[in-house]
Scaffold this active site. Structure first.
Site, PDB file in Angstrom:
ATOM      1  N   ARG A  35      -7.617  -2.797  -4.056  1.00 49.33           N
ATOM      2  CA  ARG A  35      -7.633  -1.575  -3.245  1.00 49.33           C
ATOM      3  C   ARG A  35      -8.121  -0.381  -4.084  1.00 49.33           C
ATOM      4  O   ARG A  35      -7.545   0.701  -4.032  1.00 49.33           O
ATOM      5  CB  ARG A  35      -6.250  -1.285  -2.652  1.00 49.33           C
ATOM      6  CG  ARG A  35      -6.338  -0.487  -1.365  1.00 49.33           C
ATOM      7  CD  ARG A  35      -5.009   0.087  -0.957  1.00 49.33           C
ATOM      8  NE  ARG A  35      -5.094   0.700   0.362  1.00 49.33           N
ATOM      9  CZ  ARG A  35      -4.328   1.686   0.787  1.00 49.33           C
ATOM     10  NH1 ARG A  35      -3.392   2.181   0.032  1.00 49.33           N
ATOM     11  NH2 ARG A  35      -4.473   2.174   1.989  1.00 49.33           N
ATOM     12  N   ASP A  77       2.912  -4.357   7.450  1.00 47.97           N
ATOM     13  CA  ASP A  77       1.861  -3.471   7.941  1.00 47.97           C
ATOM     14  C   ASP A  77       1.404  -3.882   9.329  1.00 47.97           C
ATOM     15  O   ASP A  77       0.649  -3.158   9.979  1.00 47.97           O
ATOM     16  CB  ASP A  77       0.657  -3.498   6.995  1.00 47.97           C
ATOM     17  CG  ASP A  77       0.777  -2.441   5.913  1.00 47.97           C
ATOM     18  OD1 ASP A  77       1.755  -1.671   5.931  1.00 47.97           O
ATOM     19  OD2 ASP A  77      -0.107  -2.389   5.034  1.00 47.97           O
ATOM     20  N   ASP A  87       5.531   3.199  -1.877  1.00 47.80           N
ATOM     21  CA  ASP A  87       4.611   2.095  -1.591  1.00 47.80           C
ATOM     22  C   ASP A  87       4.163   1.422  -2.892  1.00 47.80           C
ATOM     23  O   ASP A  87       4.343   1.967  -4.000  1.00 47.80           O
ATOM     24  CB  ASP A  87       3.403   2.673  -0.837  1.00 47.80           C
ATOM     25  CG  ASP A  87       2.692   1.667   0.051  1.00 47.80           C
ATOM     26  OD1 ASP A  87       2.962   0.470  -0.082  1.00 47.80           O
ATOM     27  OD2 ASP A  87       1.849   2.098   0.863  1.00 47.80           O
ATOM     28  N   MET A  88       3.549   0.254  -2.774  1.00 49.88           N
ATOM     29  CA  MET A  88       3.038  -0.494  -3.935  1.00 49.88           C
ATOM     30  C   MET A  88       2.021  -1.474  -3.363  1.00 49.88           C
ATOM     31  O   MET A  88       2.387  -2.470  -2.777  1.00 49.88           O
ATOM     32  CB  MET A  88       4.202  -1.225  -4.592  1.00 49.88           C
ATOM     33  CG  MET A  88       3.943  -1.763  -5.970  1.00 49.88           C
ATOM     34  SD  MET A  88       2.985  -3.268  -5.981  1.00 49.88           S
ATOM     35  CE  MET A  88       4.136  -4.451  -5.328  1.00 49.88           C
TER      36      MET A  88
HETATM   37  C1  DGJ Z   1       0.331   0.461   2.916  1.00 42.58           C
HETATM   38  C2  DGJ Z   1       1.527   0.739   3.755  1.00 42.58           C
HETATM   39  O1  DGJ Z   1       2.194  -0.423   4.083  1.00 42.58           O
HETATM   40  C3  DGJ Z   1       1.099   1.545   4.974  1.00 42.58           C
HETATM   41  O2  DGJ Z   1       2.169   1.735   5.836  1.00 42.58           O
HETATM   42  C4  DGJ Z   1       0.554   2.848   4.484  1.00 42.58           C
HETATM   43  O3  DGJ Z   1       1.564   3.592   3.880  1.00 42.58           O
HETATM   44  C5  DGJ Z   1      -0.595   2.612   3.536  1.00 42.58           C
HETATM   45  N1  DGJ Z   1      -0.252   1.713   2.483  1.00 42.58           N
HETATM   46  C6  DGJ Z   1      -1.069   3.909   2.942  1.00 42.58           C
HETATM   47  O4  DGJ Z   1      -2.008   3.718   1.981  1.00 42.58           O
END
Ligand code: DGJ
Length: 740
Positions: free
Chosen positions: A436, A541, A471-472
């Site tokens: 990413r 997601d 997040d990660m």
């Molecule tokens: C991945 C997360 O799971 C999403 O909900 C969102 O926050 C994106 N990253 C943002 O880059």
């Protein structure tokens, strides 16, 4: 609850009203495993259950003597709990009982998250020290039993008692020997956007495992497995659960040996791992929670749910109901400014939503995912007044304010990377692999953790921030830290996660009122280690309601609804393109920590009314949905996979919310009933349906008051889709039960 030690029988018996765990010091001094399962009578010896003890273990090469912490090199050829490399290069270890202590309560684990006690009296801990005098290794095995939970929590501490360094090549948290192989291996497997799908396969001779080598527990396998009998269902039958309180590389493995016994081991993945143990040093394994249920997977899940909600989650948010959030990610992605965000917040507030989350894109020059991770300064062209001004405006609207961060990462195009390229994980002689468009920071370096603590503390102190989504979004490649000598590089992955835990620990201690939600591209690090700091996690997601049926079902095997964030999103769904009714999207997301992930300013008048109704419904039943007993009724992984049903029932059995979901419409369906569980058979329940008339057709003409006995034994009559208003795919119906 008690831990008995019989000096005559040389046996330990950890016992409460639900489970017994029996350990015996065998004739040769090895620590034998005797039994883990339903409660056995106290004051008796069970040593005769250990086969082959009379022969003396090491004269019977390869015989299946059950052991508490098996080692290799001296005749046991099954999967070991401990593998070491001794100063002379040899690796054989034979651990013998040395001493033990029985302690009130439960101590924490240095540097690692753990379950805990609130009152010393609610648990007791047995610490047994075993030693190998030749190898000069000691292992302290810890077992905690709670007064009223069907589980034992285990961990191990490896101590080098010799004068020279020893390399630990594998150190499990626990090993459990079971006397037969008639089990199925239940795991939660998947990928990004399809996490925690239930896999159930019969054990076969040889090894079967789930694991991670990614630096995170991962989307691919959750650090949880269960062993079930082929006949075990949600309601009936034996099940053992193994849940590792760890967020890094893990291994959960079962081996069926040539005598038809089963050994399960759980711990840090030995693949790629090593740890140099200097003289006198100790290595602490993460803990593993072993649950036994004779009442099927439902009872097993409830044991985990209660433990994780009550004695793993910590801080003020443990016992608070969680706010309904609106998150701007799917509404705007990176394309927003302050007026747009305030319009979303204002429209959401009008619908009753309580907290606005500003997701990715608020910092640096981040208008897409190619840049700025690490540069945690607000982007003033998007938010001219900064975070404080935005947060206060959101508060003026009547909502709390939260933000997204991804502290463990750095973009190649960032000021942080320009200043500290050495902080990004990589091997100096190789190119770094991007994921990413980003790199992972070396969390094994204390200066990186200190830097991040300073930066995130500054953000949290700069504005009224009530919530953080941490997040990660990528896994580790080229694992290496220049701060470690060559012979310690095998420590890197574990040191990485220890650094993450240390940052979480410092931030949650400094900001106890902030509600943390963990996330890793959805459920890529949904594990008990994270739940110790962040009591809820972004489950996936994938926000499509139909996909979520499977994801939430699987996730619920070990994890409580209070830990599973679930949002209603727009249609066509952004991950799969499916169009589902708004009511169905809500009816799935209600069974979790509810929220929205869409732009409410674009909703029609009817949709706005529906959302307001959904929010009101969730608020009315939030306490029950977040803290009640969750029961799975019909599996999306079984039968024709076209139907799912589950329910949450209050602990006192006085109320319940039942969800029934039909994926594809059927022509000419027959009558159907759904048997409920967990109700009071003597109570009468008023039954109402949701959504009520207006959103879709009103519910069927069921009698309004029904007995708990009837609802559990005969079942609830489900409406069919014969009625034209009920036809169509992706239908959901909730039934609300209230004792009269
Ligand atoms: C991945 C997360 O799971 C999403 O909900 C969102 O926050 C994106 N990253 C943002 O880059």
């Amino acid at each position: 609850m008690a831990i008995e030690w019989s000096a005559a029988a040389r046996e330990f018996h950890l016992r409460n009203d639900q489970v017994s765990y029996v350990i015996r010091v065998l004739e040769n001094g090895s620590l034998g495993h005797v039994y883990f399962g339903a409660t056995l009578a106290e004051g008796k010896s069970y040593g005769h259950l250990v086969p082959g003890e009379f022969y003396g273990f090491s004269n019977r090469l390869g015989q299946p003597v059950p052991l508490e912490f098996p080692t290799g090199g001296t005749g046991d050829y099954r999967i070991p709990a401990l593998t070491v490399e001794l100063p002379d290069g040899s690796g054989a270890v034979e651990l013998r009982y040395k001493s033990h202590r029985i302690l009130p309560g439960k101590a924490g684990l240095p540097g690692l998250p753990s379950t805990y006690v609130d009152l010393g009296l609610e648990a007791e801990t047995l610490e047994i020290t075993v030693a190998d005098h030749v190898a000069q290794i000691e292992v302290r095995l810890l077992y905690t039993i709670y007064r009223d939970r069907p589980l034992v929590v285990r961990e191990a501490r490896i101590v080098n008692s010799g004068p020279s360094p020893v390399i630990v090549r594998g150190a499990m948290s626990a090993s459990l020997d079971l006397p037969d192989a008639g089990w199925e291996f239940v795991s939660l497997s998947g990928e990004w956007a399809r996490e925690c799908h239930v896999e159930r396969l019969a054990l076969r001779p040889g090894r079967q495992s789930v694991s991670s080598t990614r630096g995170a527990s991962g989307h691919q396998h959750n650090p949880f497995v269960a062993l079930t009998r082929p006949s075990t269902t949600e309601e009936h039958g034996e099940a053992y659960g193994f849940s590792l309180v760890y967020s890094g590389n893990f291994l959960l493995e079962a081996e069926v040996d040539s005598f038809g016994t089963t050994r399960v081991r759980a711990g840090i993945n030995p693949d790629g791992f090593s740890w140099l143990l200097g003289p006198g040093a100790e290595f602490v394994t993460p803990e593993v929670v072993l649950v036994f249920s004779a009442g099927g997977l439902g009872e097993l899940s409830d044991a985990y749910h209660c433990l994780f909600r009550e004695r793993l989650a910590s801080g003020p948010w443990r016992d608070r109901v969680r706010p309904i959030v609106i998150n701007n990610w799917e509404a705007t992605y990176f394309n927003f400014d302050e007026p747009k965000l305030l319009a979303i917040a204002s429209a959401a507030h009008d619908l009753g939503i309580e907290l606005f989350v500003l997701d990715d894109g608020w910092f640096g020059r981040r208008n897409d995912d190619t840049t700025s991770l690490g540069d945690w300064q607000v982007n003033l062209s998007k938010l001219p007044g900064g975070l404080d001004s935005l947060a206060r405006k959101v508060e003026d609207i009547g909502m709390r304010f939260g933000i997204w961060i991804e502290p463990e990462m750095v973009s190649r195009h960032s000021d942080l990377f320009a200043q500290h390229p050495e902080w990004a994980i990589g091997i100096p002689t190789r190119p770094r692999t991007e994921g990413r468009n980003q790199y992972v920071l070396d969390m094994s370096r204390p200066e990186v953790v200190n830097h991040l603590f300073g930066v995130v503390s500054q953000i949290l102190g700069s504005a009224p921030i009530a919530y953080v989504k941490w997040d990660m979004n990528r896994n580790i490649t080229e694992p290496y830290s220049p701060t470690l000598p060559a012979w310690r590089q095998g420590e890197f992955m574990h040191r990485y996660i220890l650094g993450v835990y240390s940052l979480y620990e410092r931030l949650t201690r400094a900001f106890p009122e902030v509600l943390f939600e963990s996330c890793a591209g959805g459920g890529g690090r949904f594990d008990p280690g994270m739940l110790a700091f962040a009591p809820q996690a972004w489950t996936s997601d994938d926000t499509d309601a139909i996909e979520r049926l499977r994801i939430q079902w699987g996730t619920s095997l070990p994890y409580p609804l209070s830990s599973m964030s679930a949002h209603v999103s727009a249609v066509p769904n952004h991950q799969v393109g499916r169009v589902t009714p708004l009511a169905t999207r809500a009816a799935v997301a209600f069974f979790g920590v509810f929220g929205y992930e869409l732009d409410p300013t674009t909703l029609s008048v009817e949709e706005r009314a529906d959302v307001a109704d959904q929010v009101a419904f969730y608020k009315q039943w939030r306490d029950l949905l977040q803290r009640g007993r969750f029961l799975r009724l019909r599996s999306p992984f079984e039968g024709d996979r076209d139907e799912t049903a589950w329910m949450t029932v209050a602990r006192d059995g006085r109320s319940a919310v039942v969800g029934h979901y039909r994926i594809l419409s059927r022509p000419n369906p027959g009558p159907q009933r759904l048997r409920l569980r967990g109700l009071d058979p003597t109570a009468a329940y008023r039954v109402s349906t949701w959504p009520s008339a207006g959103q879709v057709a009103a519910g069927p003409a069921i009698p309004v008051v029904l007995g708990g006995d009837e609802l559990m034994s005969a079942g609830l009559v489900l409406e069919s889709n014969r009625a034209s208003a009920e036809r169509g795919d992706f239908r959901a119906r909730l039934y609300v039960l209230e004792a009269t």
